[in-house]
Motif scaffolding. Structure first.
Motif, PDB file in Angstrom:
ATOM      1  N   LEU A 267       0.958  -1.047   0.012  1.00 50.03           N
ATOM      2  CA  LEU A 267       0.293  -0.081  -0.693  1.00 50.03           C
ATOM      3  C   LEU A 267       0.476   1.132  -0.267  1.00 50.03           C
ATOM      4  N   GLU A 268       0.122   2.182   1.049  1.00 51.07           N
ATOM      5  CA  GLU A 268       1.440   3.373   0.776  1.00 51.07           C
ATOM      6  C   GLU A 268       3.295   3.463   1.139  1.00 51.07           C
TER       7      GLU A 268
ATOM      8  N   SER B 282      -6.301  -6.500  -3.096  1.00 51.26           N
ATOM      9  CA  SER B 282      -5.632  -6.634  -1.865  1.00 51.26           C
ATOM     10  C   SER B 282      -5.352  -8.245  -1.986  1.00 51.26           C
TER      11      SER B 282
ATOM     12  N   TYR C  67      -1.346  -8.294  -0.921  1.00 50.46           N
ATOM     13  CA  TYR C  67      -1.044  -8.116   0.033  1.00 50.46           C
ATOM     14  C   TYR C  67      -1.659  -8.998   1.617  1.00 50.46           C
TER      15      TYR C  67
ATOM     16  N   GLN D 118      -6.452  -9.508  10.749  1.00 52.35           N
ATOM     17  CA  GLN D 118      -5.503  -8.629  10.335  1.00 52.35           C
ATOM     18  C   GLN D 118      -6.500  -8.938   9.170  1.00 52.35           C
TER      19      GLN D 118
ATOM     20  N   GLU E 257      -8.600  -5.642   8.569  1.00 47.72           N
ATOM     21  CA  GLU E 257      -8.113  -4.656   8.924  1.00 47.72           C
ATOM     22  C   GLU E 257      -6.904  -4.666   7.764  1.00 47.72           C
ATOM     23  N   ALA E 258      -7.053  -5.093   6.750  1.00 43.93           N
ATOM     24  CA  ALA E 258      -6.212  -5.160   6.047  1.00 43.93           C
ATOM     25  C   ALA E 258      -7.702  -4.959   4.967  1.00 43.93           C
TER      26      ALA E 258
ATOM     27  N   LEU F 107      -9.972  -3.020   5.145  1.00 41.58           N
ATOM     28  CA  LEU F 107     -10.116  -1.669   6.267  1.00 41.58           C
ATOM     29  C   LEU F 107      -9.238  -0.681   5.534  1.00 41.58           C
ATOM     30  N   ARG F 108      -7.818  -1.425   5.013  1.00 39.59           N
ATOM     31  CA  ARG F 108      -6.855  -0.219   4.339  1.00 39.59           C
ATOM     32  C   ARG F 108      -7.260   0.040   3.264  1.00 39.59           C
ATOM     33  N   HIS F 109      -7.256  -0.999   2.404  1.00 39.82           N
ATOM     34  CA  HIS F 109      -7.458  -1.119   1.256  1.00 39.82           C
ATOM     35  C   HIS F 109      -8.787  -0.281   0.941  1.00 39.82           C
TER      36      HIS F 109
ATOM     37  N   GLN G 176      -9.438   2.212   2.504  1.00 35.61           N
ATOM     38  CA  GLN G 176      -9.561   3.909   2.970  1.00 35.61           C
ATOM     39  C   GLN G 176      -8.594   4.240   1.498  1.00 35.61           C
ATOM     40  N   TYR G 177      -7.790   3.267   0.879  1.00 36.37           N
ATOM     41  CA  TYR G 177      -6.609   4.109   0.354  1.00 36.37           C
ATOM     42  C   TYR G 177      -7.058   4.152  -0.770  1.00 36.37           C
TER      43      TYR G 177
END
Length: 124
Positions: free
Chosen positions: A53-54, A78, A81, A99, A102-103, A105-107, A109-110
């Motif tokens: 990601l970032e 995803s 990742y 986990q 959460e991954a 959710l991170r994707h 947000q990205y």
């Protein structure tokens, strides 16, 4: 051949690939060459796996890069990742499942930072 001669005007085609790591200079050059070819062919967008990601590319940097080639990020995938971290939404271990959530959710947000219409392909 330009896109207009190959496809109906209403059809939007995207390509799926993986973002090279930030330190992979050769991979980054190949990625930019791919974007140039996509633009030349008249493709609409990109479905992109971003393994870190970032850490691999900030949304703002990716937006500029894609805009330079008249491309959109249609989906953030995803799978790479999750695979690199051995995550799975159906894992028997509740900690691994958490986990994985959460991954995802991170994707999400990205993707939201990239474009309100950008989706997420959830891979486990």
């Amino acid at each position: 051949m330009k896109r207009e001669s190959m496809l109906p005007a209403s059809m939007k085609l995207s390509l799926q690939t993986t973002m090279p790591k930030a330190a992979d200079r050769e991979g980054r050059e190949a990625f930019e060459t791919l974007l140039e070819k996509m633009e030349h062919l008249g493709l609409y967008g990109l479905e992109l796996n971003i393994p870190n990601l970032e850490e691999d590319i900030a949304p703002e940097q990716l937006q500029k890069l894609l805009a330079a080639h008249h491309l959109k990020l249609t989906y953030v995938a995803s799978g790479s990742y999750a695979k690199a971290r051995e995550l799975g939404l159906s894992a028997s271990d509740p900690g691994v499942r958490e986990q994985a959530i959460e991954a995802v959710l991170r994707h999400m947000q990205y993707a939201e930072k990239m474009d309100p219409e950008c989706g997420v392909i959830i891979g486990t």
